[in-house]
Design an enzyme around this catalytic site. Structure first.
Site, PDB file in Angstrom:
ATOM      1  N   ASP A  13       0.816  -1.226   0.000  1.00  0.00           N
ATOM      2  CA  ASP A  13       0.000   0.000   0.000  1.00  0.00           C
ATOM      3  C   ASP A  13       0.842   1.265   0.000  1.00  0.00           C
ATOM      4  O   ASP A  13       0.461   2.284   0.582  1.00  0.00           O
ATOM      5  CB  ASP A  13      -0.952   0.031   1.213  1.00  0.00           C
ATOM      6  CG  ASP A  13      -1.766  -1.231   1.328  1.00  0.00           C
ATOM      7  OD1 ASP A  13      -2.241  -1.695   0.281  1.00  0.00           O
ATOM      8  OD2 ASP A  13      -1.897  -1.764   2.442  1.00  0.00           O
ATOM      9  N   LYS A  16       2.005   2.397  -4.963  1.00  0.00           N
ATOM     10  CA  LYS A  16       2.667   1.914  -6.183  1.00  0.00           C
ATOM     11  C   LYS A  16       1.845   2.240  -7.412  1.00  0.00           C
ATOM     12  O   LYS A  16       2.385   2.575  -8.451  1.00  0.00           O
ATOM     13  CB  LYS A  16       2.867   0.390  -6.133  1.00  0.00           C
ATOM     14  CG  LYS A  16       3.925  -0.071  -5.158  1.00  0.00           C
ATOM     15  CD  LYS A  16       4.123  -1.566  -5.231  1.00  0.00           C
ATOM     16  CE  LYS A  16       2.989  -2.375  -4.642  1.00  0.00           C
ATOM     17  NZ  LYS A  16       2.767  -2.213  -3.223  1.00  0.00           N
ATOM     18  N   LYS A  18       0.015   4.704  -8.301  1.00  0.00           N
ATOM     19  CA  LYS A  18       0.191   6.031  -8.891  1.00  0.00           C
ATOM     20  C   LYS A  18       1.548   6.135  -9.607  1.00  0.00           C
ATOM     21  O   LYS A  18       1.641   6.680 -10.693  1.00  0.00           O
ATOM     22  CB  LYS A  18       0.088   7.080  -7.786  1.00  0.00           C
ATOM     23  CG  LYS A  18       0.357   8.459  -8.303  1.00  0.00           C
ATOM     24  CD  LYS A  18       0.124   9.489  -7.242  1.00  0.00           C
ATOM     25  CE  LYS A  18       0.993  10.690  -7.565  1.00  0.00           C
ATOM     26  NZ  LYS A  18       0.748  11.804  -6.717  1.00  0.00           N
ATOM     27  N   GLY A  40      -4.470  -4.511  -4.747  1.00  0.00           N
ATOM     28  CA  GLY A  40      -5.594  -3.743  -5.278  1.00  0.00           C
ATOM     29  C   GLY A  40      -5.156  -2.352  -5.675  1.00  0.00           C
ATOM     30  O   GLY A  40      -4.555  -1.646  -4.879  1.00  0.00           O
ATOM     31  N   HIS A  41      -5.396  -1.992  -6.917  1.00  0.00           N
ATOM     32  CA  HIS A  41      -5.128  -0.631  -7.370  1.00  0.00           C
ATOM     33  C   HIS A  41      -6.461   0.015  -7.677  1.00  0.00           C
ATOM     34  O   HIS A  41      -7.272  -0.564  -8.391  1.00  0.00           O
ATOM     35  CB  HIS A  41      -4.367  -0.623  -8.702  1.00  0.00           C
ATOM     36  CG  HIS A  41      -2.944  -1.013  -8.589  1.00  0.00           C
ATOM     37  ND1 HIS A  41      -2.206  -0.854  -7.459  1.00  0.00           N
ATOM     38  CD2 HIS A  41      -2.108  -1.531  -9.510  1.00  0.00           C
ATOM     39  CE1 HIS A  41      -0.985  -1.266  -7.671  1.00  0.00           C
ATOM     40  NE2 HIS A  41      -0.890  -1.696  -8.908  1.00  0.00           N
ATOM     41  N   THR A  42      -6.673   1.191  -7.174  1.00  0.00           N
ATOM     42  CA  THR A  42      -7.891   1.905  -7.524  1.00  0.00           C
ATOM     43  C   THR A  42      -7.612   2.726  -8.779  1.00  0.00           C
ATOM     44  O   THR A  42      -6.695   3.542  -8.797  1.00  0.00           O
ATOM     45  CB  THR A  42      -8.310   2.831  -6.369  1.00  0.00           C
ATOM     46  OG1 THR A  42      -8.371   2.026  -5.188  1.00  0.00           O
ATOM     47  CG2 THR A  42      -9.664   3.464  -6.608  1.00  0.00           C
ATOM     48  N   ARG A 142       3.439 -29.390  -4.799  1.00  0.00           N
ATOM     49  CA  ARG A 142       3.247 -29.989  -6.128  1.00  0.00           C
ATOM     50  C   ARG A 142       1.863 -30.600  -6.325  1.00  0.00           C
ATOM     51  O   ARG A 142       1.690 -31.613  -6.961  1.00  0.00           O
ATOM     52  CB  ARG A 142       4.358 -31.003  -6.413  1.00  0.00           C
ATOM     53  CG  ARG A 142       5.676 -30.293  -6.596  1.00  0.00           C
ATOM     54  CD  ARG A 142       6.834 -31.184  -6.423  1.00  0.00           C
ATOM     55  NE  ARG A 142       6.928 -31.643  -5.054  1.00  0.00           N
ATOM     56  CZ  ARG A 142       8.006 -31.500  -4.289  1.00  0.00           C
ATOM     57  NH1 ARG A 142       9.068 -30.936  -4.769  1.00  0.00           N
ATOM     58  NH2 ARG A 142       8.017 -31.966  -3.072  1.00  0.00           N
ATOM     59  N   GLN A 222       2.225  -6.116  -3.104  1.00  0.00           N
ATOM     60  CA  GLN A 222       2.558  -6.151  -1.678  1.00  0.00           C
ATOM     61  C   GLN A 222       3.841  -5.349  -1.452  1.00  0.00           C
ATOM     62  O   GLN A 222       4.048  -4.370  -2.135  1.00  0.00           O
ATOM     63  CB  GLN A 222       2.686  -7.600  -1.166  1.00  0.00           C
ATOM     64  CG  GLN A 222       1.347  -8.340  -1.066  1.00  0.00           C
ATOM     65  CD  GLN A 222       0.810  -8.802  -2.393  1.00  0.00           C
ATOM     66  OE1 GLN A 222       1.511  -9.454  -3.149  1.00  0.00           O
ATOM     67  NE2 GLN A 222      -0.428  -8.477  -2.686  1.00  0.00           N
ATOM     68  N   VAL A 298      -8.765  -3.732  -0.947  1.00  0.00           N
ATOM     69  CA  VAL A 298      -9.328  -5.065  -1.173  1.00  0.00           C
ATOM     70  C   VAL A 298     -10.310  -5.420  -0.059  1.00  0.00           C
ATOM     71  O   VAL A 298     -11.400  -5.925  -0.313  1.00  0.00           O
ATOM     72  CB  VAL A 298      -8.197  -6.130  -1.255  1.00  0.00           C
ATOM     73  CG1 VAL A 298      -8.772  -7.536  -1.297  1.00  0.00           C
ATOM     74  CG2 VAL A 298      -7.335  -5.883  -2.487  1.00  0.00           C
ATOM     75  N   THR A 299      -9.943  -5.136   1.183  1.00  0.00           N
ATOM     76  CA  THR A 299     -10.761  -5.596   2.305  1.00  0.00           C
ATOM     77  C   THR A 299     -11.504  -4.466   3.018  1.00  0.00           C
ATOM     78  O   THR A 299     -12.379  -4.733   3.843  1.00  0.00           O
ATOM     79  CB  THR A 299      -9.861  -6.288   3.355  1.00  0.00           C
ATOM     80  OG1 THR A 299      -8.879  -5.327   3.772  1.00  0.00           O
ATOM     81  CG2 THR A 299      -9.156  -7.499   2.777  1.00  0.00           C
ATOM     82  N   ARG A 301     -10.374  -2.755   5.300  1.00  0.00           N
ATOM     83  CA  ARG A 301      -9.922  -2.660   6.699  1.00  0.00           C
ATOM     84  C   ARG A 301      -9.179  -1.344   6.942  1.00  0.00           C
ATOM     85  O   ARG A 301      -8.393  -0.919   6.092  1.00  0.00           O
ATOM     86  CB  ARG A 301      -8.936  -3.790   7.013  1.00  0.00           C
ATOM     87  CG  ARG A 301      -9.563  -5.157   7.071  1.00  0.00           C
ATOM     88  CD  ARG A 301      -8.529  -6.211   7.391  1.00  0.00           C
ATOM     89  NE  ARG A 301      -7.639  -6.487   6.268  1.00  0.00           N
ATOM     90  CZ  ARG A 301      -6.660  -7.385   6.300  1.00  0.00           C
ATOM     91  NH1 ARG A 301      -6.418  -8.066   7.406  1.00  0.00           N
ATOM     92  NH2 ARG A 301      -5.907  -7.602   5.235  1.00  0.00           N
ATOM     93  N   LYS A 329       2.778  10.515  -0.836  1.00  0.00           N
ATOM     94  CA  LYS A 329       1.876  11.049   0.190  1.00  0.00           C
ATOM     95  C   LYS A 329       2.546  11.974   1.208  1.00  0.00           C
ATOM     96  O   LYS A 329       2.176  11.981   2.382  1.00  0.00           O
ATOM     97  CB  LYS A 329       1.170   9.887   0.894  1.00  0.00           C
ATOM     98  CG  LYS A 329       0.266   9.099  -0.062  1.00  0.00           C
ATOM     99  CD  LYS A 329      -0.454   7.981   0.632  1.00  0.00           C
ATOM    100  CE  LYS A 329      -1.947   8.164   0.616  1.00  0.00           C
ATOM    101  NZ  LYS A 329      -2.714   7.039   1.124  1.00  0.00           N
ATOM    102  N   GLY A 411      -0.037  14.573  -3.654  1.00  0.00           N
ATOM    103  CA  GLY A 411      -1.502  14.557  -3.721  1.00  0.00           C
ATOM    104  C   GLY A 411      -1.939  13.327  -4.494  1.00  0.00           C
ATOM    105  O   GLY A 411      -1.117  12.649  -5.113  1.00  0.00           O
TER     106      GLY A 411
END
Ligand code: IMP
Length: 425
Positions: A13, A16, A18, A40-42, A142, A222, A298-299, A301, A329, A411
């Site tokens: 998080d 990445k 952007k 997850g990328h928005t 396997r 990740q 994704v979650t 949270r 940021k 930003g």
């Protein structure tokens, strides 16, 4: 410079998406090498927000090709859903521009079930419950099903039956139900029809693009501290998130990689369990969460928040071989009267400047405090437009980590960036 790895230098998080978005302006091929729909990328498409978990955000550039590498684990239903979602929103030729490694392993319903049931127990580590760990477990023992197996119904049936037989005692012990082979195959059949035309040799695709001198971006998911080998084990994901994972996860030699760009936030966040020495549980932590919109894509949270941990970042610089750093940021720190950086730890009665990766839960951070700044930064496009206090903060980060900061995020928008050097230049 043709082949650039973009890697998360913290616990994921880092923003990445952007930076990848900035870089894909130059890249004609974008390849993901590890992880699955736990990322997850928005993306904002036609004014509408959409979250992609598997497909690299490069898909928004109409000419770019996207590769999902063999180091990934793919949930077929999620992938088909993403393709359809992007197409519905007007993204052109998504299917045609996508290559799925024949060797990528599939996440199947029993993986998701086991992940969820384990997370309901006291020993949970706070996974995303997307079946990531169990799918990589099957790969290592396997018993995995690979994307190429979608082409062979008989083989697919045998593999799914064997895997379900192996998971049955686990599912029963966890109080779960055992899914039927027939039901899984029935759901998989139409998904397989959609995905088999996308199958190909990811290694060759990336190799050929590099040989042709095309700008190629290898997109990490990740972050370094979640890496299965180099992260804060056992509170990690199950894949090789570090830059080296790009070579194994795509099937190219490390000599093909020209530049490694690390991404870190100007502060630190973590989702899920595990040690976090600089965590803030006070009003400053709340400021970072609220102003930085620190909720999992994704979650959903709420993310844990804290001060930037410099020994951890220097560790990430070492294990990834970072050539440059994007600090995202920075604007979120505006409005704080004081900011701090962790420059070491107190551990077992002594001080250390090295990240004690296996003893992090007993490490107490040593903080260096700086004056804060009140000015919003969103409109700054050069270092000289930043307040003096923000510049002092950045200088200390670059000096400690010993990696040049070449991109500064000020930003959410793509244009809200100070770009000092282009990794493709
Ligand atoms: P898993 O990858 O779902 O097995 O989760 C293992 C750990 O990695 C948990 O702490 C998750 O919260 C964390 N994790 C996995 N993917 C991401 C991500 O994209 N961003 C941040 N944390 C992640």
């Amino acid at each position: 410079m043709t082949c650039v790895v973009v890697v998360g230098a913290q616990w994921g998080d880092e923003g990445k998406g952007k930076v990848v978005d900035l870089c894909t302006e130059r890249a004609s091929l974008v390849a993901r090498y590890a992880g699955g729909p736990n990322a997850g990328h928005t993306l904002v498409v036609g004014g509408e927000k959409t979250i992609v978990r598997l497909i690299p955000s490069g898909v928004l550039r109409p000419d770019s090709r996207c590769v999902l590498g063999q180091g990934m684990v793919i949930d077929p239903a999620v992938l088909v859903d993403e393709i359809d979602g992007l197409t519905r929103r007007g993204v052109e030729r998504v299917q045609e521009r996508l290559l799925l490694s024949e060797r990528a392993h599939l996440i199947l319903p029993y993986h998701v079930l086991v992940d969820g049931l384990r997370e309901a127990r006291a020993s949970a580590i706070g996974t995303t419950k997307k079946g990531i760990g169990p799918a990589y477990e099957d790969k290592a023992r396997r018993l995995g099903v690979r994307a190429a197996d979608l082409r062979h119904p008989k083989r697919l049936r045998d593999l799914v039956s064997t895997a379900i037989a192996a998971w049955t005692p686990v599912l029963l012990a966890l109080g779960g139900e055992v899914p039927s082979v027939e039901a899984i195959l029935e759901t998989l059949a139409p998904l397989g029809d959609r995905l088999t035309p996308l199958l190909g040799d990811a290694s060759r695709a990336v190799h050929d693009a590099i040989q042709a001198g095309e700008p190629v971006l290898l997109e990490g998911a990740q972050g370094t501290l979640l890496d299965i080998d180099h992260g804060t084990y056992p509170f990690v994901t199950s894949s090789s998130a570090v830059a080296g994972g790009a070579a194994t996860g795509l099937g190219i030699g490390p000599t093909r990689i020209d530049h490694v760009l690390g991404i870190a936030k100007a502060y630190l966040t973590r989702v899920g369990g595990g040690p976090f020495p600089t965590e803030l549980s006070d009003a400053t932590g709340e400021h970072l969460r609220t102003v930085g919109h620190e909720f999992g894509s994704v979650t959903g949270r709420p993310r844990r928040t804290g001060w930037l941990d410099l020994p951890a970042l220097r560790y990430a610089a070492r294990v990834n071989g970072l050539d440059s750093l994007a600090l995202t940021k920075l604007d979120v720190l505006s409005g704080l009267s004081e900011v701090a950086l962790c420059v070491g730890y107190e551990l077992n009665g002594a001080r250390t400047k090295e990240l004690p990766v296996d003893e992090l839960d007993s490490a107490k951070p040593v903080l260096e405090r700086f004056a804060g700044w009140q000015e919003p930064l969103e409109h700054a496009r050069s270092i000289s437009e930043l307040p003096r206090a923000a510049r002092a903060y950045l200088d200390r980060v670059a000096e400690f980590v010993d990696v040049p900061i070449t991109v500064i995020g000020v930003g959410p928008g793509r244009e809200a960036s100070i770009v000092l050097a282009d990794p493709f230049a």
